[in-house]
Design a protein around this motif. Structure first.
Motif, PDB file in Angstrom:
ATOM      1  N   TYR A  89       0.794  -1.305  -0.113  1.00  0.00           N
ATOM      2  CA  TYR A  89       0.122  -0.087  -0.041  1.00  0.00           C
ATOM      3  C   TYR A  89       0.800   1.319  -0.005  1.00  0.00           C
ATOM      4  CZ  TYR A  89      -3.935  -3.224   0.797  1.00  0.00           C
ATOM      5  OH  TYR A  89      -4.680  -4.134   1.103  1.00  0.00           O
ATOM      6  N   SER A  90       2.080   1.229   0.536  1.00  0.00           N
ATOM      7  CA  SER A  90       2.890   2.453   0.242  1.00  0.00           C
ATOM      8  C   SER A  90       3.818   2.668  -0.917  1.00  0.00           C
ATOM      9  CB  SER A  90       3.973   2.369   1.636  1.00  0.00           C
ATOM     10  OG  SER A  90       4.867   1.266   1.586  1.00  0.00           O
ATOM     11  N   CYS A 137      -6.685   3.504  -6.752  1.00  0.00           N
ATOM     12  CA  CYS A 137      -7.027   3.876  -5.265  1.00  0.00           C
ATOM     13  C   CYS A 137      -8.575   3.831  -4.932  1.00  0.00           C
ATOM     14  CB  CYS A 137      -6.675   5.286  -4.913  1.00  0.00           C
ATOM     15  SG  CYS A 137      -4.783   5.629  -5.182  1.00  0.00           S
ATOM     16  N   ASP A 138      -9.113   3.717  -3.726  1.00  0.00           N
ATOM     17  CA  ASP A 138     -10.321   4.038  -3.357  1.00  0.00           C
ATOM     18  C   ASP A 138     -10.829   5.186  -3.770  1.00  0.00           C
ATOM     19  OD1 ASP A 138     -12.288   4.394  -0.713  1.00  0.00           O
ATOM     20  OD2 ASP A 138     -12.702   2.563  -1.913  1.00  0.00           O
ATOM     21  N   THR A 164     -11.763   6.974  -0.074  1.00  0.00           N
ATOM     22  CA  THR A 164     -10.816   7.149   1.115  1.00  0.00           C
ATOM     23  C   THR A 164      -9.452   7.655   0.510  1.00  0.00           C
ATOM     24  OG1 THR A 164      -9.939   4.988   1.076  1.00  0.00           O
ATOM     25  CG2 THR A 164     -11.611   5.390   2.689  1.00  0.00           C
ATOM     26  N   GLY A 165      -9.317   7.438  -0.836  1.00  0.00           N
ATOM     27  CA  GLY A 165      -8.081   7.744  -1.622  1.00  0.00           C
ATOM     28  C   GLY A 165      -6.800   6.832  -1.171  1.00  0.00           C
ATOM     29  N   HIS A 166      -7.118   5.811  -0.458  1.00  0.00           N
ATOM     30  CA  HIS A 166      -6.100   4.588  -0.183  1.00  0.00           C
ATOM     31  C   HIS A 166      -5.973   3.788  -1.233  1.00  0.00           C
ATOM     32  CE1 HIS A 166      -5.604   6.426   3.727  1.00  0.00           C
ATOM     33  NE2 HIS A 166      -7.063   6.071   4.230  1.00  0.00           N
ATOM     34  N   PRO A 167      -4.653   3.321  -1.506  1.00  0.00           N
ATOM     35  CA  PRO A 167      -4.468   2.391  -2.460  1.00  0.00           C
ATOM     36  C   PRO A 167      -5.402   1.061  -2.389  1.00  0.00           C
ATOM     37  CG  PRO A 167      -2.368   3.248  -1.973  1.00  0.00           C
ATOM     38  CD  PRO A 167      -3.418   3.676  -0.830  1.00  0.00           C
ATOM     39  N   LYS A 168      -5.571   0.424  -3.451  1.00  0.00           N
ATOM     40  CA  LYS A 168      -6.445  -0.812  -3.405  1.00  0.00           C
ATOM     41  C   LYS A 168      -5.482  -2.134  -3.388  1.00  0.00           C
ATOM     42  CE  LYS A 168     -10.734   0.619  -5.642  1.00  0.00           C
ATOM     43  NZ  LYS A 168     -11.556  -0.025  -6.575  1.00  0.00           N
TER      44      LYS A 168
END
Length: 185
Positions: free
Chosen positions: A69-70, A93-94, A97-101
């Motif tokens: 994820y980083s 990315c989601d 939330t903007g976080h990677p999938k």
């Protein structure tokens, strides 16, 4: 009185010349804005790729699963640079939330590079095993012939609500509260 002409002095001539110059400047700016708008519309229409162009891009791309994820696109590029020239790296990315999938797509310049990239399947990247496979062309469900809610593989008659009616589980008869109740008349 009707034969009198309005008096035009030099101050009015200068004002008219200045107004004409401003009008010309505004017309030139309008033409420039129109040209810019046409360029934007042309660029937006160029974004609508044909099916053949999309399929060509998909043939040059790989799916990479198990991405940390980083991770950054630069780190993925360094990992896959031995496979050939990379055109684009997309880490999904989601949207909320903007976080990677945890997966990415890598587009190469040449379709032959895809086979070399697939050879990196199960390679270690940031302590995780990557799953690398050729990207498949996405075909929407309505194009495949199915749709949401359709039972797959078997046809249920009666809406799939159970035995005869009433919505109970399979094989149970509908509820009848007065079974065996005697009524003389």
């Amino acid at each position: 009185m009707a034969d009198e002409k309005p008096v035009i002095d030099e101050d009015m001539d200068e004002e008219i010349v200045a107004m004409k110059a401003r009008v010309q400047a505004m017309e030139a700016e309008a033409a420039q804005l129109k040209a810019m708008q046409e360029q934007v519309e042309k660029d937006m229409n160029a974004g609508n790729l044909t099916d053949a162009a999309k399929e060509d891009i998909d043939n040059r791309s790989v799916y990479v699963g198990g991405v940390d994820y980083s991770s950054t696109p630069e780190e993925l590029q360094a990992h896959f640079q031995s496979c050939g020239t990379i055109n684009r790296i997309t880490i999904l990315c989601d949207k909320w939330t903007g976080h990677p999938k945890g997966f990415a797509y890598i587009e190469f310049a040449d379709p032959a590079n895809v086979d070399m990239a697939v050879s990196l399947n199960d390679s270690l990247f940031k302590g995780r095993l990557l799953k690398v496979s050729p990207k498949r062309t996405n075909v929407p469900a309505f194009m495949r012939g199915g749709f949401r809610g359709a039972p797959r593989g078997r046809v249920m008659r009666g809406g799939g609500r159970g035995f005869d009616r009433g919505g109970f589980g399979r094989g149970r008869p509908p509820y009848r509260a007065r079974r065996g109740y005697f009524q003389p008349y």
